[in-house]
Design a protein around this motif. Sequence first.
Motif, PDB file in Angstrom:
ATOM      1  N   LEU A  50     -10.330  -1.357   3.208  1.00  0.00           N
ATOM      2  CA  LEU A  50      -9.095  -0.579   3.297  1.00  0.00           C
ATOM      3  C   LEU A  50      -9.025   0.390   2.120  1.00  0.00           C
ATOM      4  CD1 LEU A  50      -6.582  -3.446   4.177  1.00  0.00           C
ATOM      5  CD2 LEU A  50      -7.731  -1.872   5.763  1.00  0.00           C
ATOM      6  N   PRO A  51      -8.870   1.690   2.344  1.00  0.00           N
ATOM      7  CA  PRO A  51      -8.792   2.656   1.247  1.00  0.00           C
ATOM      8  C   PRO A  51      -7.667   2.305   0.271  1.00  0.00           C
ATOM      9  CG  PRO A  51      -9.021   3.780   3.344  1.00  0.00           C
ATOM     10  CD  PRO A  51      -8.778   2.340   3.671  1.00  0.00           C
ATOM     11  N   GLY A  52      -7.999   2.327  -1.025  1.00  0.00           N
ATOM     12  CA  GLY A  52      -7.005   2.060  -2.048  1.00  0.00           C
ATOM     13  C   GLY A  52      -6.721   0.596  -2.289  1.00  0.00           C
ATOM     14  N   VAL A  53      -7.405  -0.279  -1.561  1.00  0.00           N
ATOM     15  CA  VAL A  53      -7.238  -1.725  -1.748  1.00  0.00           C
ATOM     16  C   VAL A  53      -8.527  -2.281  -2.337  1.00  0.00           C
ATOM     17  CG1 VAL A  53      -6.790  -3.958  -0.654  1.00  0.00           C
ATOM     18  CG2 VAL A  53      -5.622  -1.892   0.178  1.00  0.00           C
ATOM     19  N   PHE A  54      -8.423  -2.847  -3.521  1.00  0.00           N
ATOM     20  CA  PHE A  54      -9.569  -3.359  -4.259  1.00  0.00           C
ATOM     21  C   PHE A  54      -9.517  -4.885  -4.277  1.00  0.00           C
ATOM     22  CE2 PHE A  54      -8.616   0.880  -5.536  1.00  0.00           C
ATOM     23  CZ  PHE A  54      -9.814   1.479  -5.862  1.00  0.00           C
ATOM     24  N   ALA A  55     -10.617  -5.510  -4.661  1.00  0.00           N
ATOM     25  CA  ALA A  55     -10.656  -6.970  -4.762  1.00  0.00           C
ATOM     26  C   ALA A  55     -11.574  -7.363  -5.909  1.00  0.00           C
ATOM     27  CB  ALA A  55     -11.121  -7.602  -3.454  1.00  0.00           C
ATOM     28  N   ALA A  56     -11.246  -8.482  -6.563  1.00  0.00           N
ATOM     29  CA  ALA A  56     -12.017  -8.918  -7.723  1.00  0.00           C
ATOM     30  C   ALA A  56     -11.873 -10.423  -7.901  1.00  0.00           C
ATOM     31  CB  ALA A  56     -11.534  -8.195  -8.982  1.00  0.00           C
ATOM     32  N   GLY A  57     -12.834 -10.989  -8.594  1.00  0.00           N
ATOM     33  CA  GLY A  57     -12.774 -12.410  -8.931  1.00  0.00           C
ATOM     34  C   GLY A  57     -13.363 -13.287  -7.846  1.00  0.00           C
ATOM     35  N   ASP A  58     -12.893 -14.534  -7.799  1.00  0.00           N
ATOM     36  CA  ASP A  58     -13.466 -15.523  -6.887  1.00  0.00           C
ATOM     37  C   ASP A  58     -13.345 -15.138  -5.423  1.00  0.00           C
ATOM     38  OD1 ASP A  58     -13.906 -16.898  -9.203  1.00  0.00           O
ATOM     39  OD2 ASP A  58     -12.709 -18.656  -8.689  1.00  0.00           O
ATOM     40  N   ARG A  98       0.826  -1.204   0.000  1.00  0.00           N
ATOM     41  CA  ARG A  98       0.000   0.000   0.000  1.00  0.00           C
ATOM     42  C   ARG A  98       0.861   1.254   0.000  1.00  0.00           C
ATOM     43  NH1 ARG A  98      -4.305  -0.085   4.634  1.00  0.00           N
ATOM     44  NH2 ARG A  98      -5.196   1.620   3.386  1.00  0.00           N
ATOM     45  N   ALA A  99       1.989   1.182   0.698  1.00  0.00           N
ATOM     46  CA  ALA A  99       2.888   2.342   0.748  1.00  0.00           C
ATOM     47  C   ALA A  99       3.659   2.514  -0.551  1.00  0.00           C
ATOM     48  CB  ALA A  99       3.864   2.174   1.915  1.00  0.00           C
ATOM     49  N   ARG A 100       3.878   1.421  -1.259  1.00  0.00           N
ATOM     50  CA  ARG A 100       4.729   1.419  -2.448  1.00  0.00           C
ATOM     51  C   ARG A 100       3.952   1.780  -3.709  1.00  0.00           C
ATOM     52  NH1 ARG A 100       7.574  -4.207  -2.865  1.00  0.00           N
ATOM     53  NH2 ARG A 100       8.178  -3.562  -0.734  1.00  0.00           N
ATOM     54  N   HIS A 101       2.635   1.524  -3.716  1.00  0.00           N
ATOM     55  CA  HIS A 101       1.843   1.677  -4.939  1.00  0.00           C
ATOM     56  C   HIS A 101       0.644   2.591  -4.713  1.00  0.00           C
ATOM     57  CE1 HIS A 101       4.070  -1.612  -6.886  1.00  0.00           C
ATOM     58  NE2 HIS A 101       4.004  -2.234  -5.734  1.00  0.00           N
ATOM     59  N   ASP A 102       0.105   3.111  -5.812  1.00  0.00           N
ATOM     60  CA  ASP A 102      -1.077   3.965  -5.733  1.00  0.00           C
ATOM     61  C   ASP A 102      -2.328   3.185  -5.360  1.00  0.00           C
ATOM     62  OD1 ASP A 102      -0.231   6.756  -6.783  1.00  0.00           O
ATOM     63  OD2 ASP A 102       0.669   5.363  -8.215  1.00  0.00           O
ATOM     64  N   ALA A 103      -2.358   1.911  -5.726  1.00  0.00           N
ATOM     65  CA  ALA A 103      -3.514   1.063  -5.421  1.00  0.00           C
ATOM     66  C   ALA A 103      -3.052  -0.388  -5.373  1.00  0.00           C
ATOM     67  CB  ALA A 103      -4.613   1.232  -6.479  1.00  0.00           C
ATOM     68  N   VAL A 104      -3.856  -1.203  -4.702  1.00  0.00           N
ATOM     69  CA  VAL A 104      -3.591  -2.643  -4.600  1.00  0.00           C
ATOM     70  C   VAL A 104      -4.869  -3.371  -5.001  1.00  0.00           C
ATOM     71  CG1 VAL A 104      -3.030  -4.557  -3.054  1.00  0.00           C
ATOM     72  CG2 VAL A 104      -1.906  -2.340  -2.743  1.00  0.00           C
ATOM     73  N   LEU A 105      -4.712  -4.413  -5.815  1.00  0.00           N
ATOM     74  CA  LEU A 105      -5.846  -5.262  -6.190  1.00  0.00           C
ATOM     75  C   LEU A 105      -5.587  -6.668  -5.669  1.00  0.00           C
ATOM     76  CD1 LEU A 105      -8.475  -5.956  -7.728  1.00  0.00           C
ATOM     77  CD2 LEU A 105      -7.042  -6.398  -9.741  1.00  0.00           C
ATOM     78  N   ILE A 106      -6.523  -7.185  -4.895  1.00  0.00           N
ATOM     79  CA  ILE A 106      -6.435  -8.568  -4.415  1.00  0.00           C
ATOM     80  C   ILE A 106      -7.277  -9.451  -5.330  1.00  0.00           C
ATOM     81  CG2 ILE A 106      -6.858 -10.128  -2.478  1.00  0.00           C
ATOM     82  CD1 ILE A 106      -6.602  -7.713  -0.606  1.00  0.00           C
TER      83      ILE A 106
END
Length: 478
Positions: free
Chosen positions: A433-441, A229-237
Amino acid sequence: MAERMLQFVRLSQQTPEKREPTIRREDFDEIYARFDPARASEQASRCSQCGVPFCSVHCPLQQNIPDWLKLTAEGRLEEAYEVNAATNTFPEICGRVCPQDRLCEGNCVIEKGFESVTIGAVERYINDTAWEKGWVKPPTPVRELEHSVAIIGAGPGGLAAAEKLRTQGWQVHVYDRYDRAGGLMIYGIPNFKLEKDVITRRTAQFEEGGIHFHLNSEIGRDVTLEELRARHDAVLIATGVYKARDIAVPGAHLDGVVPAMSFLTASNRKGLGDDVPEFDSGALDAAGKRVVVIGGGDTAMDCLRTSIRQGAASVTCLYRRDKANMPGSMREVHNAEEEGVRFAWLSAPDAFEGDTRVTGVRVTKMHLGLPDATGRQQVEPIPGSEFTEPADLVIKALGFDPEDLPRMFDEPGLGVSRWGTLTVDRRNMMTSLPGVFAAGDIVRGASLVVWAIRDGRDAADRIADYVKARDAVPQAAE
């Protein structure tokens, strides 16, 4: 409309040639041949070009199927590829593994009476040709952006998001705990449905386009979610779901009772040339064994057909409902039957027999009762119907649940549902969590490759919107 369309009234449905069961059960090669150009054009011309294309409506990606069928019928194959690829990150994979009989083809308007258009086979033909002709290009952006994203999971959902964001110029970093990218496509789906070079050529092209892969990288062990989260603008799980569902019956601890994914992964790794001690020892090798697979989904079909190819003495599928109620593709069931699998319908396991190693499965016959709240018929045991199915290897293919990601990622603030899936705001696909997204199964539960692709592409758009909106807000002066 071109005169060559609406040919379903004079041309019958013809699928690609399928290798004989006695031949194909001896190897792991794909079982269907490719269409030749003339046959592909003919079969595409059967499309009725209907005003409301139910094939598109029932495709999770809402592909413009009638358009690329028409272009194929007219011999405009490169244009057909462009239209197909505009809405699908992995059309060559969907053409192979999608259950078209439940999605596009199953909802084709000519299906009743004339049999559906062979959409999947035409899609595979278009894209295999595109690869051969060099039309498929790496995701090279017009200009580079400073924005970066961390994508956790190199399966179809994560890779679909990676490709879309990279095309827009993002700096994309994909983290995966395994040693190859592809997720279940590389280790879960057998070669006879999806040969591995179909996946590896795509991931190699992603690397060429500038997507950075961090393999053998486990979140919570090698890098923390907080660091990402600190290293990137956004995170996708986009980790998918890998925790095997179990069955609480006596004898579940016996040697020879194994989860489906352990069995399939060992087989796929062996096919890739890896050293697989569990396979070499015979623990995950079906050769010469009486194999029983418990379950009725596509994973169960994969285990059954893999066992046949490994040289099992016999292969039996136990499913507690009847054939009409199986959740898997009927096409896969038919292929399994052709290859010698025996199906024991309306059969539920009560226990696994044996001292230290399984020797059989105690089974009770079932019958279908009244519908439950979902409308599906309940299953009820038939008194006095018990019998024992001999077995040397039992494979549990009962589906998958999410792993405990808050614990694995050491991030208790990551919200989960009562099923263990990640909770997201459905409007923007962001987790708690702000800036942390999730998708898929990991959000929708165990599902299809095509749904993961859809979710990954949607998540890429939501991530881009989020960062754009964030950057538009004036920062307070220090």
